[in-house]
Scaffold this active site. Sequence first.
Site, PDB file in Angstrom:
ATOM      1  N   ARG A 278      -8.621  12.373  12.321  1.00 17.78           N
ATOM      2  CA  ARG A 278      -7.178  12.211  12.505  1.00 17.78           C
ATOM      3  C   ARG A 278      -6.433  13.541  12.402  1.00 17.78           C
ATOM      4  O   ARG A 278      -6.849  14.447  11.682  1.00 17.78           O
ATOM      5  CB  ARG A 278      -6.642  11.180  11.500  1.00 17.78           C
ATOM      6  CG  ARG A 278      -7.269   9.829  11.738  1.00 17.78           C
ATOM      7  CD  ARG A 278      -6.789   8.772  10.775  1.00 17.78           C
ATOM      8  NE  ARG A 278      -5.387   8.450  10.969  1.00 17.78           N
ATOM      9  CZ  ARG A 278      -4.693   7.640  10.187  1.00 17.78           C
ATOM     10  NH1 ARG A 278      -5.286   7.078   9.145  1.00 17.78           N
ATOM     11  NH2 ARG A 278      -3.428   7.391  10.431  1.00 17.78           N
TER      12      ARG A 278
ATOM     13  N   ASP B  98       2.099  -0.866  11.872  1.00 23.07           N
ATOM     14  CA  ASP B  98       0.757  -1.309  11.464  1.00 23.07           C
ATOM     15  C   ASP B  98       0.471  -2.746  11.875  1.00 23.07           C
ATOM     16  O   ASP B  98      -0.639  -3.243  11.651  1.00 23.07           O
ATOM     17  CB  ASP B  98       0.604  -1.187   9.938  1.00 23.07           C
ATOM     18  CG  ASP B  98       0.576   0.280   9.502  1.00 23.07           C
ATOM     19  OD1 ASP B  98       0.186   1.137  10.322  1.00 23.07           O
ATOM     20  OD2 ASP B  98       0.954   0.557   8.358  1.00 23.07           O
TER      21      ASP B  98
ATOM     22  N   LYS C  38      -4.101   6.150  14.611  1.00 21.11           N
ATOM     23  CA  LYS C  38      -4.198   5.472  13.311  1.00 21.11           C
ATOM     24  C   LYS C  38      -5.669   5.511  12.854  1.00 21.11           C
ATOM     25  O   LYS C  38      -6.445   6.324  13.335  1.00 21.11           O
ATOM     26  CB  LYS C  38      -3.670   4.043  13.433  1.00 21.11           C
ATOM     27  CG  LYS C  38      -2.185   3.977  13.745  1.00 21.11           C
ATOM     28  CD  LYS C  38      -1.372   4.535  12.608  1.00 21.11           C
ATOM     29  CE  LYS C  38       0.112   4.527  12.893  1.00 21.11           C
ATOM     30  NZ  LYS C  38       0.877   5.229  11.870  1.00 21.11           N
TER      31      LYS C  38
ATOM     32  N   GLN D 213       4.752   9.326   7.039  1.00 20.44           N
ATOM     33  CA  GLN D 213       3.822  10.189   6.296  1.00 20.44           C
ATOM     34  C   GLN D 213       4.271  11.642   6.383  1.00 20.44           C
ATOM     35  O   GLN D 213       4.268  12.368   5.380  1.00 20.44           O
ATOM     36  CB  GLN D 213       2.401  10.031   6.836  1.00 20.44           C
ATOM     37  CG  GLN D 213       1.822   8.659   6.559  1.00 20.44           C
ATOM     38  CD  GLN D 213       0.452   8.455   7.174  1.00 20.44           C
ATOM     39  OE1 GLN D 213      -0.086   9.351   7.830  1.00 20.44           O
ATOM     40  NE2 GLN D 213      -0.113   7.284   6.972  1.00 20.44           N
TER      41      GLN D 213
ATOM     42  N   ARG E   1       2.860   5.942  -3.368  1.00 17.05           N
ATOM     43  CA  ARG E   1       4.014   6.729  -3.812  1.00 17.05           C
ATOM     44  C   ARG E   1       4.238   6.595  -5.312  1.00 17.05           C
ATOM     45  O   ARG E   1       4.634   7.560  -5.978  1.00 17.05           O
ATOM     46  CB  ARG E   1       5.253   6.303  -3.025  1.00 17.05           C
ATOM     47  CG  ARG E   1       5.199   6.777  -1.553  1.00 17.05           C
ATOM     48  CD  ARG E   1       6.113   5.940  -0.684  1.00 17.05           C
ATOM     49  NE  ARG E   1       6.249   6.454   0.686  1.00 17.05           N
ATOM     50  CZ  ARG E   1       5.356   6.270   1.661  1.00 17.05           C
ATOM     51  NH1 ARG E   1       4.229   5.595   1.444  1.00 17.05           N
ATOM     52  NH2 ARG E   1       5.571   6.772   2.874  1.00 17.05           N
TER      53      ARG E   1
ATOM     54  N   GLY F  12      -5.008   8.005   5.539  1.00 23.31           N
ATOM     55  CA  GLY F  12      -4.109   9.015   6.098  1.00 23.31           C
ATOM     56  C   GLY F  12      -2.892   9.206   5.219  1.00 23.31           C
ATOM     57  O   GLY F  12      -2.418  10.327   5.015  1.00 23.31           O
TER      58      GLY F  12
ATOM     59  N   SER G  48       7.164   9.376  11.966  1.00 21.10           N
ATOM     60  CA  SER G  48       6.104   9.242  10.962  1.00 21.10           C
ATOM     61  C   SER G  48       6.642   9.367   9.547  1.00 21.10           C
ATOM     62  O   SER G  48       7.127  10.420   9.138  1.00 21.10           O
ATOM     63  CB  SER G  48       5.025  10.310  11.191  1.00 21.10           C
ATOM     64  OG  SER G  48       4.166  10.353  10.063  1.00 21.10           O
TER      65      SER G  48
ATOM     66  N   LYS H 296       0.832  -1.208   0.000  1.00 17.70           N
ATOM     67  CA  LYS H 296       0.000   0.000   0.000  1.00 17.70           C
ATOM     68  C   LYS H 296       0.867   1.259   0.000  1.00 17.70           C
ATOM     69  O   LYS H 296       0.611   2.198  -0.775  1.00 17.70           O
ATOM     70  CB  LYS H 296      -0.930  -0.025   1.219  1.00 17.70           C
ATOM     71  CG  LYS H 296      -1.891   1.153   1.297  1.00 17.70           C
ATOM     72  CD  LYS H 296      -3.174   0.776   2.001  1.00 17.70           C
ATOM     73  CE  LYS H 296      -3.006   0.570   3.487  1.00 17.70           C
ATOM     74  NZ  LYS H 296      -2.794   1.834   4.214  1.00 17.70           N
TER      75      LYS H 296
HETATM   76  C1  S3P Z   1       2.594   4.900   6.134  1.00 23.88           C
HETATM   77  C2  S3P Z   1       3.160   5.314   7.303  1.00 23.88           C
HETATM   78  C3  S3P Z   1       2.656   4.922   8.631  1.00 23.88           C
HETATM   79  C4  S3P Z   1       1.691   3.747   8.550  1.00 23.88           C
HETATM   80  C5  S3P Z   1       0.715   3.897   7.421  1.00 23.88           C
HETATM   81  C6  S3P Z   1       1.454   3.989   6.095  1.00 23.88           C
HETATM   82  C7  S3P Z   1       3.179   5.376   4.864  1.00 23.88           C
HETATM   83  O1  S3P Z   1       1.970   6.019   9.181  1.00 23.88           O
HETATM   84  O2  S3P Z   1       0.982   3.593   9.752  1.00 23.88           O
HETATM   85  O3  S3P Z   1      -0.176   2.802   7.363  1.00 23.88           O
HETATM   86  O4  S3P Z   1       2.881   4.792   3.806  1.00 23.88           O
HETATM   87  O5  S3P Z   1       3.974   6.330   4.911  1.00 23.88           O
HETATM   88  P1  S3P Z   1       2.761   7.151  10.016  1.00 23.88           P
HETATM   89  O6  S3P Z   1       3.686   7.807   9.097  1.00 23.88           O
HETATM   90  O7  S3P Z   1       1.717   8.103  10.501  1.00 23.88           O
HETATM   91  O8  S3P Z   1       3.427   6.410  11.130  1.00 23.88           O
END
Ligand code: S3P
Length: 450
Positions: A129, A327, A354, A176, A33, A101, A174, A28
């Site tokens: 969130r 996760d 989450k 993200q 990306r 997210g 994080s 995922k």
């Molecule tokens: C992800 C980063 C994680 C993860 C999410 C996917 C990503 O979140 O929990 O399912 O693809 O960058 P965080 O960056 O908030 O930890």
Amino acid sequence: MSAHGDPIPMTARRAGPLKGTARVPGDKSISHRALILGALSVGETRITGLLEGQDVLDTARAMRAFGAELTHLGPGEWVIHGVGVGGFAEPEDVIDCGNSGTGVRLIMGAMATSPISATFTGDASLRKRPMARVTDPLALFGAAAHGRAGGRLPMTIVGAAQPVPVRYGVPVPSAQVKSAVLLAGLNAPGQTVVIEREATRDHTERMLAGFGAELGVEDTDEGRVITLTGQPELAPQTIAVPRDPSSAAFPVAAALIVEGSEVLVPGIGLNPTRAGLFTTLREMGADLVYENEREEGGEPVADLRARFSPAMTGIEVPPARAPSMIDEYPILAVVAAFAEGPTVMRGVKELRVKESDRIAAMAAGLAACGAGVEEGEDWMIVHGRGPGGLPGGASCASHLDHRIAMAFLCAGFAAQRPVTVDDAGPIATSFPDFEPLMERLGAHLARANR
Ligand code: S3P
């Protein structure tokens, strides 16, 4: 409620051993990306193995709204004609990122340094969130955010017309946030620097380098320092997305706890920033073997063979490992319920923000199934009952969270009495074939309380 319709209650019950090969979907994180960087490159990017879960489809729709051309050629196979760095058009309508997210935060970063505005929303889970963790650093580039109280969606981002590069220490572990800042840095002149104290998944860095961006990574006393040179021309790529370790976690875990099982899960991405669960399971005594280790598309990959493991014992999971398995704590908590003794998970505060508050959701559901669980703000302890020892016989709330739903269904495959989740609908966000795939292995799932 399921993300896109009525709730789908689902019950898992104990069945015979799980046997066979489980081909889980594409990763995922890498899928999001690939779409975003494909949209930001000039020319034709080809993707195979893309996860066609709802989260990623929502990102694909968003990339079209920003002006990229996306063609779906066949299962997992996509072609993107990108608009180039700085080439995003202003979307005509609100961008709905559904449950994702990752989708919303990465896309906010990708558009924040262009002179356009976009309004983002999502489902009831995503609208709860926190977005300030992304909009705070985006403000340093010159972007403005106007959202609901507490930095919640719906939210409008007004992109910076004259972005400046940024040096930013990510305050929470994080990927993200890190990725949003790097994607914003793409269209800022000069060097954008991101520092992370703890290493999180590095797919953005790997893929940016693959698309030809100038990017340096250095391990220092401050942490991992990532330096990106802005305004590159990204060259289109051919990307083969590896299968998702976070989805592999479910058939692997189910095989470990269901008596007599042996399951092969081929082609799983084992990037060290993602593989913490498998290390943890092996430390607990799981019979989990990596076969045919190789490299595909710049990511380490192996076939995983998991067999029923009646002698697992609880361990203390090192907190430093948390980002590499963030996760996977819900499914680890389920495996822990079938191990002997306590499994201690500390340093996991991020689980509370989450798709759901995953500590609260797992503690409530496992307790209802008869496991001993203790929780604190940033920790959880599961007191295992040994193989076959979980009573089950409960209904658990999935709180619009795919991983909570799948974790409790896996518990039901091995518990003494069936386990029901109130809504299996969210599973479609990351693992649309979960139900038929598990049934082919011999699991018993039913779509209503029986
Ligand atoms: C992800 C980063 C994680 C993860 C999410 C996917 C990503 O979140 O929990 O399912 O693809 O960058 P965080 O960056 O908030 O930890």
